[in-house]
Write an enzyme that holds these catalytic residues in place. Structure first.
Site, PDB file in Angstrom:
ATOM      1  NE  ARG A 168      35.709  -6.081 -17.923  1.00  0.00           N
ATOM      2  CZ  ARG A 168      36.126  -4.939 -17.377  1.00  0.00           C
ATOM      3  NH1 ARG A 168      36.824  -4.081 -18.105  1.00  0.00           N
ATOM      4  NH2 ARG A 168      35.835  -4.636 -16.133  1.00  0.00           N
ATOM      5  CB  CYS A 181      34.344   0.221 -22.925  1.00  0.00           C
ATOM      6  SG  CYS A 181      35.657  -1.007 -22.652  1.00  0.00           S
ATOM      7  NE  ARG A 218      33.360  -1.113 -15.328  1.00  0.00           N
ATOM      8  CZ  ARG A 218      32.744   0.034 -15.641  1.00  0.00           C
ATOM      9  NH1 ARG A 218      31.444   0.172 -15.394  1.00  0.00           N
ATOM     10  NH2 ARG A 218      33.405   1.017 -16.207  1.00  0.00           N
ATOM     11  CD  GLU A 255      42.078  -5.000 -21.134  1.00  0.00           C
ATOM     12  OE1 GLU A 255      41.675  -4.040 -20.451  1.00  0.00           O
ATOM     13  OE2 GLU A 255      41.640  -6.155 -21.001  1.00  0.00           O
ATOM     14  CG  HIS A 291      -1.731   1.255   1.359  1.00  0.00           C
ATOM     15  ND1 HIS A 291      -1.325   2.287   2.185  1.00  0.00           N
ATOM     16  CD2 HIS A 291      -2.864   1.675   0.750  1.00  0.00           C
ATOM     17  CE1 HIS A 291      -2.196   3.271   2.092  1.00  0.00           C
ATOM     18  NE2 HIS A 291      -3.138   2.929   1.231  1.00  0.00           N
ATOM     19  N   GLY A 341      40.195  -0.652 -24.061  1.00  0.00           N
ATOM     20  CA  GLY A 341      40.174  -0.322 -22.635  1.00  0.00           C
ATOM     21  C   GLY A 341      41.267   0.691 -22.355  1.00  0.00           C
ATOM     22  CB  SER A 342      41.311   4.371 -22.563  1.00  0.00           C
ATOM     23  OG  SER A 342      40.298   4.669 -21.623  1.00  0.00           O
ATOM     24  CG  ASN A 343      40.556   2.931 -17.305  1.00  0.00           C
ATOM     25  OD1 ASN A 343      40.583   4.066 -17.760  1.00  0.00           O
ATOM     26  ND2 ASN A 343      39.514   2.455 -16.644  1.00  0.00           N
ATOM     27  CG  ASP A 344      44.177  -2.658 -17.760  1.00  0.00           C
ATOM     28  OD1 ASP A 344      44.864  -2.250 -16.804  1.00  0.00           O
ATOM     29  OD2 ASP A 344      43.311  -3.546 -17.630  1.00  0.00           O
TER      30      ASP A 344
END
Length: 807
Positions: A581, A754, A513, A683, A423, A704-707
């Site tokens: 992934r 990504c 992820r 990556e 409710h 994967g631009s980070n790695d």
């Protein structure tokens, strides 16, 4: 009885949607479904309606209308005490009118007809059906009364008198004034139908959309043991189920997602007392720890919901019940959903906290997606309602329809008990305010007068924080926003946010992820779930037992929870691509999962160690990877969500890629079969150097631009001391990205990015457009701003955008 000659009775087979003025919205809908949908498999218990004409005839015969005018004509509904006094007088007038002999004769004759159909001992549900409720544009929960398990002629007539009188319950009077309905032009019909003995089984509520986001492509089903009143009123934390309508209609029979509720009590009838007397009793532990519906039953109800929505051509709010005597599922009510389905979808409204949240006081199920700040007003009984002030946060064990006048003044609602269809939740959605239900302990943790922030903008879990936490509301008109030639996708790991995120202008999910779901929904190491006997920590073993309650074993728990999480994301964006992934935990992260310490080696630099594709075919993790593949196969094959694209992370070498792809094929995930595409993360510099060889094995690359930055610059991205040297905009990193995009184009496979860069740096988004990348995947909070930037960049480059709404 000759039903055709009845003046005051209409059997369900005689009524339909056009008969609301005569039999009310509830009965009209039951008749419509009974006559039009029974042949589609929707099971509705038979019954009859005592018409609103009977109600008016009764009051005319007793000369009651003049008395009612005297009580109600100068009523001020803001005076709660006076409303209660006059409402009581009005009910006494209607009840005292009695039922004229000619009306009671037709009622009892119709009762005997139902006895002929269902047997002499059939019990009845006697339900009010107002002519001003359950309408397409006006619906409110629980306006009038219902009496259940009614047997015998005297009990039936007594229940009818009380139903007629309930037209003047305080909440019903208040509701009509709010809606602008005239008390004396509003009638009451009564539905008398075969009682579904859900007290011996289960019951609940379902919607043909997601009640929080308004997402239209799912059926939401909630249920608990016993009579449905507990679910409707929020006295229990029910089980929840989701079914994806497009794939269900295409023939796939799989539950998308399920959540086990506590179901602490169940409502039953009390033997030996008045037949409609009910009582809540503790639910046996064995029942609390299992779902109240089988998958087959969930899917049968989903079929009901789809058929009903098709027939009415609008989202619907329905009640269902399972009969413990015959084992069948019944639809006992259906009305238009009048809250989230009427939102203006062209204007996207997103609430978000702008400050670090304060101390968390309580949490529960989030209702709505808003945030509100206010002073707590703890209400423990209806006698305290008069003390409630506008703008306060209503905190209670549960709410009931009698509380509606003060609920309208609340900035937010917090309850101890209840689920998303209780409710309090229904009313909160109607009022457009946030609610956190099923907290368990709100009334003991929250003190009257203390200021709190109620946040329902962080997923399925709602939070109540101490103090006034800053928040903002972003409103964006997305109706005319064109689509760039460059595909703009979103990064998403949390299934709880999938439906609401899907309303952003997007081209799918570029990075889902898997780790988020494992960490938040599964919490345990896959090998610990497979081999709990090898877990040495006693507390971890106990936690594994707790996590897997209600499931056959740890293996099924992992596969079902992971597939439901990924499936929810895939369903939210269907049929757009959702790139999933496979797991990319590092060894230290795997070790932190429940039971993980017994299965992971210690590494000095996990970032460059046993991670990604190197784990999948390795004996130390192959069983875990097999579970991941089983879950993904379930998403694509059983659930039918073939928009899922799989992606392998951290693929160091070409031979390694071949081994993993061969393993996946043996586990039911063969590239190209049933349209399966498999991407790889780009990556590692070797991915760029050997991109022509890698391209023979994959359908696309997601950079994967980070790695890639870490390995191009030789900077550990987890190290604070060298963080000044980590920059994704470095010319060397950008050159690696350019070479990767050119390699994909040369090999005619998809190129995307990504990583965090385009979300954080507009200049990186511009660089990606300039080099002709196919897609970029962004954090949800930057999608609209980056889309506008990309449209402007493409305009300068002379590229044609796509119309709004195109894929």
């Amino acid at each position: 009885m000759d039903v055709g000659s009845a003046r005051f009775i209409r059997f369900f087979e005689e009524i339909g949607n056009d008969d609301v003025p005569l039999v009310g919205g509830k009965n009209a809908s039951l008749g419509e479904m009974y006559t039009k949908l029974s042949d589609q498999g929707v099971r509705v218990p038979n019954g009859f309606a005592i018409t609103a004409e009977a109600y008016r005839y009764m009051l005319d015969a007793a000369g009651a209308f003049g008395q009612l005018h005297g009580v109600l004509d100068d009523l001020d509904i803001t005076d709660v005490a006076d409303l209660a006094r006059r409402g009581k007088q009005a009910r006494e007038i209607v009840y005292g009118a009695g039922i004229p002999d000619e009306v009671s004769k037709e009622i009892l004759g119709s009762y005997r007809t139902l006895q002929e159909q269902y047997g002499e001992e059939v019990s009845l549900a006697v339900r009010s059906s107002g002519t001003a409720e359950d309408l397409p544009t006006a619906s409110f929960a629980g306006q009038n009364e219902t009496y259940l398990n009614v047997r015998g002629e005297h009990s039936l007539l007594e229940a009818c008198r009380r139903c007629f009188a309930s037209l003047f319950l305080d909440r019903a009077i208040h509701y009509r004034v709010d809606q602008g309905f005239d008390h004396f032009k509003t009638g009451l019909s009564i539905g008398v139908m075969k009682m579904v003995r859900s007290d011996l089984a289960s019951s609940g509520v379902m919607f043909s959309l997601d009640t929080e986001s308004g997402f239209r492509d799912v059926v939401l089903i909630t249920g608990a043991y016993g009579l449905g009143e507990n679910v409707v009123q929020g006295a229990v934390d029910p089980d929840e189920y989701l079914v994806h309508k497009p794939t269900f209609e295409a023939g796939h029979r799989a539950v998308l997602r399920r959540l086990l509720g506590d179901k602490a009590v169940k409502m039953i009838f009390v033997e030996g007392e008045t037949k409609h007397t009910t009582r809540n009793v503790p639910t046996p532990k064995i029942d609390r720890e299992r779902f109240c519906l089988s998958d087959a039953e969930v899917l049968e109800l989903a079929g009901y919901a789809c058929a009903i929505e098709r027939h009415y051509d609008r989202p619907m709010d329905m009640e269902w019940a399972k009969d413990g005597l015959d084992g069948c599922l019944y639809l006992v009510q259906a009305r238009p959903e009048t809250s989230v389905s009427q939102r203006e979808v062209a204007v996207l409204e997103r609430y978000h906290l702008t400050e670090t949240s304060g101390d968390l006081l309580v949490e529960g199920r989030a209702v709505g997606e808003k945030i509100a700040v206010g002073a707590v007003r703890r209400i423990e009984s209806a006698t305290q309602l008069a003390s409630f002030n506008a703008g306060e946060v209503l905190v209670a064990d549960i709410t009931t329809p009698d509380w509606e006048p003060v609920m309208k003044m609340a900035s937010a609602i917090v309850t101890n008990r209840g689920g998303r269809t209780c409710h309090a939740a229904i009313v909160a959605r109607e009022l457009g305010i946030p609610a956190v239900v099923g907290t368990g302990d709100a009334t003991s943790c929250l003190q009257s007068a203390e200021v709190v922030t109620v946040s329902c903008a962080e997923g399925d879990t709602g939070h109540v924080y101490r103090g006034a936490v800053g928040f903002a509301v972003d409103r964006t008109d997305v109706h005319e926003l064109a689509r760039p030639a460059t595909r703009i996708m979103v990064n998403l790991g949390n299934p709880d946010l999938a439906f609401s995120t899907s309303f952003l202008p997007n081209d799918g999910v570029g990075l889902a992820r898997m780790e988020f779901i494992v960490n938040e929904s599964i919490k345990a190491h896959p090998l610990a779930l497979l081999h709990p006997e090898r877990v040495t920590d006693p507390e971890a073993r106990l936690e594994l037992t707790r996590l897997t309650r209600g499931y056959r074993d740890g293996e099924h728990f992992f596969v079902e929870r992971l597939s439901e999480g990924i499936g929810t994301i895939a369903a939210a964006f269907w049929p757009k691509p959702v790139v999933v992934r496979m797991s990319d935990f590092k060894t230290n992260e795997y070790a932190s999962l429940v039971g993980g310490a017994d299965f992971e080696p210690h590494e000095d630099n996990p970032m460059l160690g046993f991670r990604g594709a190197s784990r999948y075919a390795h004996p130390a993790y192959a069983e875990g990877f097999a579970l991941e593949c089983r879950a993904m196969s379930r998403v694509r094959e059983d659930m039918g969500l073939t928009n899922v694209v799989l992606m392998l992370p951290f693929v160091r070498r070409v031979d390694e890629a071949k081994r993993v792809l061969d393993l996946m094929a043996t586990l039911g995930l063969e590239r190209g079969k049933n349209g399966l595409q498999i991407y790889a993360m780009c990556e590692i510099p070797n991915n760029v150097i050997l991109i022509d060889q890698f391209a023979e094995l994959f359908d696309g690359f997601s950079i994967g631009s980070n790695d890639l930055t870490q390995l191009t610059l030789g900077v550990d991205r987890d190290s604070e001391i060298v963080a000044f040297d980590y920059d994704e905009r470095d010319e060397g990193v950008k050159e690696m990205i350019r070479l990767a995009v050119e390699g994909c184009r040369r090999n005619e496979i998809h190129s995307g990015l990504c990583g965090q860069a385009p979300s954080d740096y507009p200049e990186m988004a511009e660089y990606l457009v300039n080099i002709g990348i196919d897609s970029m995947s962004l954090n949800p909070d930057t999608v609209i701003a980056t889309t506008r930037d990309v449209l402007e960049i493409e305009r300068r480059l002379g590229r044609c955008s796509r119309p709004s709404g195109t894929e």
